[in-house]
Scaffold this motif. Structure first.
Motif, PDB file in Angstrom:
ATOM      1  N   PRO A 229       0.985  -1.222   0.268  1.00  0.00           N
ATOM      2  CA  PRO A 229       0.047  -0.371   0.182  1.00  0.00           C
ATOM      3  C   PRO A 229       0.553   1.511  -0.341  1.00  0.00           C
ATOM      4  O   PRO A 229       0.160   1.829  -0.285  1.00  0.00           O
ATOM      5  CB  PRO A 229      -0.951  -0.593   1.084  1.00  0.00           C
ATOM      6  N   LEU A 230       1.865   1.574   0.457  1.00  0.00           N
ATOM      7  CA  LEU A 230       2.885   2.119   1.085  1.00  0.00           C
ATOM      8  C   LEU A 230       2.765   2.868  -0.479  1.00  0.00           C
ATOM      9  O   LEU A 230       3.394   4.184  -1.128  1.00  0.00           O
ATOM     10  CB  LEU A 230       4.322   1.870   1.598  1.00  0.00           C
ATOM     11  N   LEU A 231       3.812   1.565  -1.183  1.00  0.00           N
ATOM     12  CA  LEU A 231       4.546   1.620  -2.598  1.00  0.00           C
ATOM     13  C   LEU A 231       3.852   2.430  -3.897  1.00  0.00           C
ATOM     14  O   LEU A 231       4.005   3.957  -4.712  1.00  0.00           O
ATOM     15  CB  LEU A 231       4.860   0.613  -2.549  1.00  0.00           C
ATOM     16  N   ARG A 232       2.472   2.128  -3.801  1.00  0.00           N
ATOM     17  CA  ARG A 232       1.172   2.364  -4.452  1.00  0.00           C
ATOM     18  C   ARG A 232       0.368   3.917  -4.630  1.00  0.00           C
ATOM     19  O   ARG A 232       0.248   4.626  -5.013  1.00  0.00           O
ATOM     20  CB  ARG A 232      -0.341   1.661  -4.687  1.00  0.00           C
ATOM     21  N   ARG A 233       0.604   3.933  -2.539  1.00  0.00           N
ATOM     22  CA  ARG A 233       0.726   5.445  -2.617  1.00  0.00           C
ATOM     23  C   ARG A 233       1.599   6.525  -3.388  1.00  0.00           C
ATOM     24  O   ARG A 233       1.062   7.299  -2.837  1.00  0.00           O
ATOM     25  CB  ARG A 233       0.094   5.040  -0.827  1.00  0.00           C
ATOM     26  N   ALA A 234       2.393   6.350  -2.743  1.00  0.00           N
ATOM     27  CA  ALA A 234       3.646   6.827  -2.804  1.00  0.00           C
ATOM     28  C   ALA A 234       3.441   7.268  -4.781  1.00  0.00           C
ATOM     29  O   ALA A 234       4.593   7.745  -5.399  1.00  0.00           O
ATOM     30  CB  ALA A 234       5.071   6.125  -2.349  1.00  0.00           C
ATOM     31  N   GLY A 235       3.280   6.378  -5.444  1.00  0.00           N
ATOM     32  CA  GLY A 235       2.451   6.256  -6.885  1.00  0.00           C
ATOM     33  C   GLY A 235       3.283   5.548  -8.187  1.00  0.00           C
ATOM     34  O   GLY A 235       3.432   6.321  -8.878  1.00  0.00           O
ATOM     35  N   ALA A 236       3.614   4.663  -7.595  1.00  0.00           N
ATOM     36  CA  ALA A 236       3.818   2.808  -8.362  1.00  0.00           C
ATOM     37  C   ALA A 236       3.314   2.172  -8.387  1.00  0.00           C
ATOM     38  O   ALA A 236       2.407   2.096  -8.006  1.00  0.00           O
ATOM     39  CB  ALA A 236       5.169   2.564  -7.458  1.00  0.00           C
ATOM     40  N   ASP A 237       3.267   1.613 -10.160  1.00  0.00           N
ATOM     41  CA  ASP A 237       2.471   0.611 -10.074  1.00  0.00           C
ATOM     42  C   ASP A 237       3.651  -0.950  -9.901  1.00  0.00           C
ATOM     43  O   ASP A 237       4.692  -0.283 -10.802  1.00  0.00           O
ATOM     44  CB  ASP A 237       2.017   0.949 -11.993  1.00  0.00           C
ATOM     45  N   LEU A 238       2.745  -1.352  -9.729  1.00  0.00           N
ATOM     46  CA  LEU A 238       4.186  -2.424  -8.881  1.00  0.00           C
ATOM     47  C   LEU A 238       4.364  -3.832 -10.340  1.00  0.00           C
ATOM     48  O   LEU A 238       2.988  -3.987 -10.772  1.00  0.00           O
ATOM     49  CB  LEU A 238       3.441  -2.915  -7.625  1.00  0.00           C
ATOM     50  N   LEU A 239       5.618  -4.254 -10.688  1.00  0.00           N
ATOM     51  CA  LEU A 239       5.345  -4.910 -11.678  1.00  0.00           C
ATOM     52  C   LEU A 239       6.033  -6.285 -10.922  1.00  0.00           C
ATOM     53  O   LEU A 239       7.245  -6.135 -10.736  1.00  0.00           O
ATOM     54  CB  LEU A 239       6.879  -4.489 -12.739  1.00  0.00           C
ATOM     55  N   PRO A 240       5.812  -6.774 -10.395  1.00  0.00           N
ATOM     56  CA  PRO A 240       5.568  -8.013  -9.826  1.00  0.00           C
ATOM     57  C   PRO A 240       7.167  -8.790 -10.430  1.00  0.00           C
ATOM     58  O   PRO A 240       7.009  -9.567 -11.780  1.00  0.00           O
ATOM     59  CB  PRO A 240       5.087  -9.493  -9.483  1.00  0.00           C
ATOM     60  N   VAL A 241       8.610  -9.370 -10.511  1.00  0.00           N
ATOM     61  CA  VAL A 241       9.594  -9.566 -10.312  1.00  0.00           C
ATOM     62  C   VAL A 241       9.877 -11.578  -9.703  1.00  0.00           C
ATOM     63  O   VAL A 241      10.235 -10.961  -8.614  1.00  0.00           O
ATOM     64  CB  VAL A 241      11.030  -9.098 -10.674  1.00  0.00           C
ATOM     65  N   PRO A 242       9.579 -12.270 -10.866  1.00  0.00           N
ATOM     66  CA  PRO A 242      10.377 -13.722  -8.985  1.00  0.00           C
ATOM     67  C   PRO A 242      11.445 -13.806  -8.778  1.00  0.00           C
ATOM     68  O   PRO A 242      12.399 -13.286  -9.247  1.00  0.00           O
ATOM     69  CB  PRO A 242       9.836 -15.237 -10.736  1.00  0.00           C
ATOM     70  N   VAL A 243      11.624 -14.484  -7.721  1.00  0.00           N
ATOM     71  CA  VAL A 243      12.925 -14.981  -6.585  1.00  0.00           C
ATOM     72  C   VAL A 243      12.811 -15.949  -7.083  1.00  0.00           C
ATOM     73  O   VAL A 243      11.669 -16.472  -6.237  1.00  0.00           O
ATOM     74  CB  VAL A 243      12.358 -14.398  -4.911  1.00  0.00           C
ATOM     75  N   ASP A 244      13.803 -16.650  -6.989  1.00  0.00           N
ATOM     76  CA  ASP A 244      14.312 -17.685  -6.914  1.00  0.00           C
ATOM     77  C   ASP A 244      15.819 -17.638  -5.751  1.00  0.00           C
ATOM     78  O   ASP A 244      16.153 -16.998  -4.770  1.00  0.00           O
ATOM     79  CB  ASP A 244      14.881 -18.220  -8.210  1.00  0.00           C
TER      80      ASP A 244
END
Length: 482
Positions: A229-244
């Motif tokens: 929520p913090l990131l989105r409120r700061a103006g970001a559209d989130l693009l998930p990248v997998p972690v291995d």
């Protein structure tokens, strides 16, 4: 204090956890008020019909959580900061007071109160009166100098005090950086950011700003759901990248239309893996090719137990990496003291934004932290807590190996939490609810995922005394198999 109502079910097991839960509820509901003195461990044990060790263990747990304070000569009392009549949160928001369930919280019972008080007293008796006026919103020069030296020495960072901004923790630091990035690069109608493809046919830069000019921010999958929520409120559209097992998949990142990426390279949350050397180099290469910024959340890098901490990513590419850190894990989240180290082109804008939002951080606390760093108190505290957290992690891992060998512990020996892969058929929600009843700090990994994955939980060990680990894991096994 006289009689105290603490309900117990002696047939259920985990009596110490039940005593702690009953006392915690009494504080939260207001039946026990700040400053109230509790019965001695001997008297309460006699009243409840349990061994004195059970009550001692419950008291220790609540002292560690910050609900109680215990001092020689004054007994055990409800902590002055303990809140009574806690209001229910509005709507479906998570209760803000439920921090004892956070897997990354430190043991606040070990906060160096006397040494911190000495640092505050020294600051109050030595700083000039003018220092208490409005100052540089980026922080007092003394603290920026001390932190720059510390980060160069301990984290192998490339830091100039002029490019270091004091903030109210990593959360505020990330918010400020994202605000600046979105404002600087996300406005429509600036140069090639109007939707045109470049001559070489690569993705146009406007396409890397999501909807309505919002910043395209790549994030690790899984990632801390509390930050979303913090990131989105700061103006970001989130693009998930997998972690291995080697950290963020940089090859997958190249397919995302991102202008920035947020990573936890020293100890990924929640999986606990470290970004491999090859991936570090590839991430820096991506940032330079894409004209992008890497946001490095260095949240618990001081606590590494298997070998010396790995250097921060910022030291490899200070022109492309923003380093964010705080004292929240090393000392206490409630201090709200953190820092951001940014490339010169961004640092000035972040300092300006800090001044426009709230004029800067509390001055006296900044001087106290500067003194704590300068006199070596911070380093001594970290060494002591590193040894203690190592003991607690080892105790938890031994208990899991003995009583729940089907649970796989993932991640390096570091930080304040471990990631546990659960056996097939186990339900994350049930594990979390059961573990919390036993006084464990556990969070489900499922809500942290953007794509489905195997069931797992993050369990904090910082507040789990060594002598409680085996009992807690045994009881968890009994309840999950029941």
């Amino acid at each position: 204090m006289g009689d105290l109502y603490v309900p117990l079910d002696h047939g259920r097991g985990g009596v110490a956890a039940q005593v702690a839960s009953g006392l915690r509820d009494a504080v939260c509901s207001g039946r026990l008020a700040p400053g109230d003195r509790l019965p001695s461990s001997r008297d309460l044990a006699a009243d409840l019909g349990v061994s004195r060790g059970v009550v001692v263990e419950a008291y220790e747990q609540l002292v560690a959580e910050g609900f109680l304070v215990s001092r020689v000569g004054s007994g055990t009392r409800v902590a002055p900061a303990a809140t009574r009549d806690r209001a229910a949160p509005a709507g479906d928001q998570e209760p803000y007071h439920d921090y004892q369930s956070r897997a990354t919280s430190p043991d606040l019972g070990h906060f160096p109160r006397e040494r911190w008080l000495a640092a505050l007293r020294h600051a109050l008796t030595t700083i000039p009166s003018d220092a208490l006026d409005y100052g540089d919103p980026g922080g007092i020069p003394e603290l920026r100098e001390e932190l720059a030296g510390y980060l160069r020495r301990v984290r192998a960072a490339d830091v100039d005090p002029a490019n270091l901004i004091i903030v109210g923790g990593v959360a505020q630091g990330l918010s400020l950086v994202l605000h600046v990035l979105a404002e600087r690069d996300g406005r429509p109608g600036r140069g090639d950011r109007e939707g045109r493809a470049d001559p070489e046919g690569r993705a146009d830069r406007a396409g890397r700003f999501g909807r309505g000019g919002r910043l395209g921010l790549a994030v690790e999958d899984p990632t801390s759901h509390r930050q979303v929520p913090l990131l989105r409120r700061a103006g970001a559209d989130l693009l998930p990248v997998p972690v291995d097992e080697r950290g963020l998949d940089v090859a997958a990142l190249r397919d995302r239309p991102a202008r920035a990426v947020l990573v936890t390279p020293a100890h990924q949350y929640p999986t606990g893996v470290v970004l491999s050397p090859a991936r570090r180099a590839a991430l820096v290469e991506w940032a330079r090719e894409a004209d992008a910024i890497v946001l490095e959340d260095d949240y618990d890098a001081e606590f590494r137990f298997d070998r010396d901490p790995v250097g921060c990513l910022q030291g490899l590419a200070p022109d492309r990496v923003v380093l964010a850190g705080s004292v929240s894990k090393a000392l206490a989240p409630g201090l709200r003291l953190g820092w951001v180290v940014a490339p010169p082109a961004l640092a000035g804008a972040i300092r300006l934004a800090r001044g426009e939002f709230d004029l800067g951080s509390p001055v006296i606390e900044q001087y106290a932290l500067a003194g704590f760093l300068r006199t070596g108190g911070y380093d001594r505290h970290l060494r002591r807590m590193r040894r203690e957290y190592r003991r607690r992690r080892d105790a938890l891992v031994r208990a899991l190996a003995e009583h729940l060998p089907e649970v796989r512990v993932r991640g390096i020996e570091a930080g304040l939490h471990a990631c546990l892969d659960l056996p097939a058929g186990w339900d994350e929600g049930r594990v979390v609810a059961t573990a919390r009843e036993l006084g464990l700090a556990v969070e489900a990994v499922g809500p942290m995922r953007f794509a489905p994955g195997r069931p797992a939980v993050a369990v904090g060990f910082s507040r789990l005394p060594v002598h409680r680990a085996a009992e807690a894991v045994r009881e968890l096994k009994l309840r999950m198999s029941g």
